[in-house]
Design a protein around this motif. Sequence first.
Motif, short mmCIF file in Angstrom:
data_model
loop_
_atom_site.label_atom_id
_atom_site.label_comp_id
_atom_site.label_asym_id
_atom_site.label_seq_id
_atom_site.Cartn_x
_atom_site.Cartn_y
_atom_site.Cartn_z
N SER A 111 -32.05 25.58 24.78
CA SER A 111 -32.26 24.20 24.33
C SER A 111 -32.75 24.21 22.88
CB SER A 111 -33.28 23.50 25.22
OG SER A 111 -32.81 23.42 26.55
N GLY A 112 -32.19 23.31 22.08
CA GLY A 112 -32.62 23.17 20.71
C GLY A 112 -31.96 24.13 19.73
N CYS A 113 -30.91 24.84 20.18
CA CYS A 113 -30.27 25.83 19.29
C CYS A 113 -29.22 25.21 18.39
CB CYS A 113 -29.67 26.97 20.10
SG CYS A 113 -28.19 26.53 21.02
N GLY A 114 -28.84 23.95 18.63
CA GLY A 114 -27.87 23.28 17.77
C GLY A 114 -26.50 23.07 18.38
N LYS A 115 -26.29 23.52 19.62
CA LYS A 115 -24.95 23.45 20.20
C LYS A 115 -24.49 22.01 20.45
CE LYS A 115 -26.80 24.54 24.83
NZ LYS A 115 -28.22 24.54 24.43
N THR A 116 -25.38 21.15 20.95
CA THR A 116 -25.00 19.76 21.18
C THR A 116 -24.78 19.02 19.86
OG1 THR A 116 -26.09 19.64 23.35
CG2 THR A 116 -25.72 17.57 22.20
N THR A 117 -25.56 19.35 18.85
CA THR A 117 -25.35 18.75 17.53
C THR A 117 -23.95 19.09 17.01
OG1 THR A 117 -27.70 18.89 17.01
CG2 THR A 117 -26.20 18.63 15.15
N LEU A 118 -23.52 20.33 17.20
CA LEU A 118 -22.17 20.71 16.78
C LEU A 118 -21.12 19.93 17.55
CD1 LEU A 118 -21.93 24.58 16.21
CD2 LEU A 118 -21.42 22.74 14.61
N LEU A 119 -21.33 19.74 18.85
CA LEU A 119 -20.37 18.99 19.65
C LEU A 119 -20.28 17.55 19.16
CD1 LEU A 119 -18.66 19.66 22.27
CD2 LEU A 119 -20.30 18.22 23.46
N ARG A 120 -21.42 16.96 18.82
CA ARG A 120 -21.42 15.59 18.31
C ARG A 120 -20.71 15.51 16.96
NH1 ARG A 120 -24.74 11.77 20.16
NH2 ARG A 120 -25.27 11.06 18.05
N CYS A 121 -20.81 16.55 16.16
CA CYS A 121 -20.09 16.57 14.89
C CYS A 121 -18.58 16.62 15.12
CB CYS A 121 -20.52 17.79 14.05
SG CYS A 121 -22.19 17.67 13.38
N ILE A 122 -18.16 17.43 16.08
CA ILE A 122 -16.72 17.53 16.37
C ILE A 122 -16.20 16.20 16.90
CG2 ILE A 122 -15.00 18.67 17.82
CD1 ILE A 122 -16.84 21.17 17.74
N SER A 123 -16.99 15.54 17.72
CA SER A 123 -16.56 14.27 18.33
C SER A 123 -16.63 13.10 17.36
CB SER A 123 -17.41 13.95 19.56
OG SER A 123 -18.76 13.70 19.18
N GLY A 124 -17.41 13.22 16.28
CA GLY A 124 -17.53 12.14 15.31
C GLY A 124 -18.76 11.28 15.48
N PHE A 125 -19.62 11.62 16.43
CA PHE A 125 -20.85 10.85 16.63
C PHE A 125 -21.99 11.31 15.71
CE2 PHE A 125 -18.67 10.10 20.68
CZ PHE A 125 -18.82 8.72 20.80
N GLN A 126 -21.76 12.41 14.98
CA GLN A 126 -22.76 12.92 14.05
C GLN A 126 -22.05 13.43 12.80
OE1 GLN A 126 -26.31 13.29 14.14
NE2 GLN A 126 -25.87 13.87 12.02
N ASP A 127 -22.54 13.03 11.64
CA ASP A 127 -21.98 13.53 10.38
C ASP A 127 -22.56 14.90 10.04
OD1 ASP A 127 -20.42 11.26 9.95
OD2 ASP A 127 -22.06 10.21 8.91
N THR A 128 -21.76 15.71 9.39
CA THR A 128 -22.28 16.98 8.88
C THR A 128 -23.03 16.73 7.58
OG1 THR A 128 -20.27 17.43 7.61
CG2 THR A 128 -20.32 18.22 9.88
N SER A 129 -24.01 17.58 7.29
CA SER A 129 -24.71 17.51 6.01
C SER A 129 -23.96 18.28 4.94
CB SER A 129 -26.14 18.06 6.16
OG SER A 129 -26.86 17.35 7.15
N TRP A 130 -23.36 19.42 5.34
CA TRP A 130 -22.52 20.22 4.46
C TRP A 130 -21.38 20.77 5.28
CZ3 TRP A 130 -27.86 20.79 4.40
CH2 TRP A 130 -28.51 20.40 3.23
N GLY A 131 -20.32 21.14 4.60
CA GLY A 131 -19.19 21.77 5.26
C GLY A 131 -18.21 20.75 5.83
N GLU A 132 -17.12 21.27 6.33
CA GLU A 132 -16.05 20.44 6.86
C GLU A 132 -15.73 20.79 8.31
OE1 GLU A 132 -12.51 20.82 4.57
OE2 GLU A 132 -13.32 19.81 2.78
N ILE A 133 -15.29 19.77 9.05
CA ILE A 133 -14.68 19.98 10.35
C ILE A 133 -13.24 19.53 10.23
CG2 ILE A 133 -14.62 19.23 12.76
CD1 ILE A 133 -17.64 18.99 12.66
#
Length: 363
Positions: free
Chosen positions: A39-61
């Motif tokens: 828990s808290g390692c960032g995996k769900t944040t990455l999933l939200r970035c892929i789905s579009g519910f979270q913007d990335t701060s740097w980099g591209e998807i």
Amino acid sequence: MTKDITLDHVSVTFGDYTAVDDAHLTINGGEFFSFLGPSGCGKTTLLRCISGFQDTSWGEIRIGGQNMRGIGPNKRPTALIFQNLALFPLMTVADNIAFPLEVRGVDKKTRRKRADELLELIALPGQGDKKVSALSGGQRQRVAIARALAVEPDILLLDEPLSALDLKLRQHMRRELRAIQQQVGLTFIYITHDQGEALTMSDRVAVMSKGRIEQVADSRTVYDQPATSFVASFVGENNGLSGNVLAHDGDRLTVDVGLGAPATVNATGRGHKLKVGEACHVFVRPESITLNGAATMNVYDASVLREEFEGQVRHLIVKSADREMRVTQVGSHQPGTAPGAPVTMSFAPEMATALPVGHLASA
């Protein structure tokens, strides 16, 4: 044609906190890919970035080569299954499945036809007129999958969807999910902290810790050839021993691990870079240790402290010098291994791995 998903040096920060730190990998189209970590390692944040519910701060998807920046969730070729499933309790099963199509203006007859097709796919034929409250936990899980598939996405995103199920049902649903993925041929991206889920279902696994991807590989490689001390200590059970390198000879190291005599172990991956005199971690799986065997290398006097009985599997805690080691045995009780008994403990050099010192998974 299924689309590849590329995470191009993606980072996500919230103020001073870094949730994802320079994630860089490509998920192949049609792959069952899991992000595994505590828990808290960032995996769900990455999933939200892929789905579009979270913007990335740097980099591209990029999905299918197209940069997803500025493209909302409803415009991406993805569907997300939430941890709580979010089914509508007052709707029938068929209406739940067809709801995304209704939102898109698809007529009722077509919606029902698609719902019935998906009920066949998830092995719930003829259940469309039931309320979801009449279904079991595993059946509701399959309905959530069918609803996500209704809009024919290229990529299905699953955020710990089995976490609320009991053990036997989770094990059953692993097989169900894998079978559905192989049948429909879509890309599944799965988030979990459960190693059994990730190792059982996935084509490849990304192990994460503290926002960083520690290793990306197939399940057997992650288990047998961990790239870092964190991966070795997090994936499966492992005996971790702190030591110092005494000698380096090709693919093998001689290491003082505090067992009374040096150990000869493998140096795989990053372990090849270990130098004489350098501190390291040595990892030996409990099932790789033999008691009272005929080995001639890595043999140590020990005593059995206690036994943990799990039916066909026995876990023995043994002590050698000042180190406690966990030994796993399958089958009936072996003579001479009762608690209090003196034993010899051994492991083959190729069954132990030396890695540079790094942070370890919490117990």
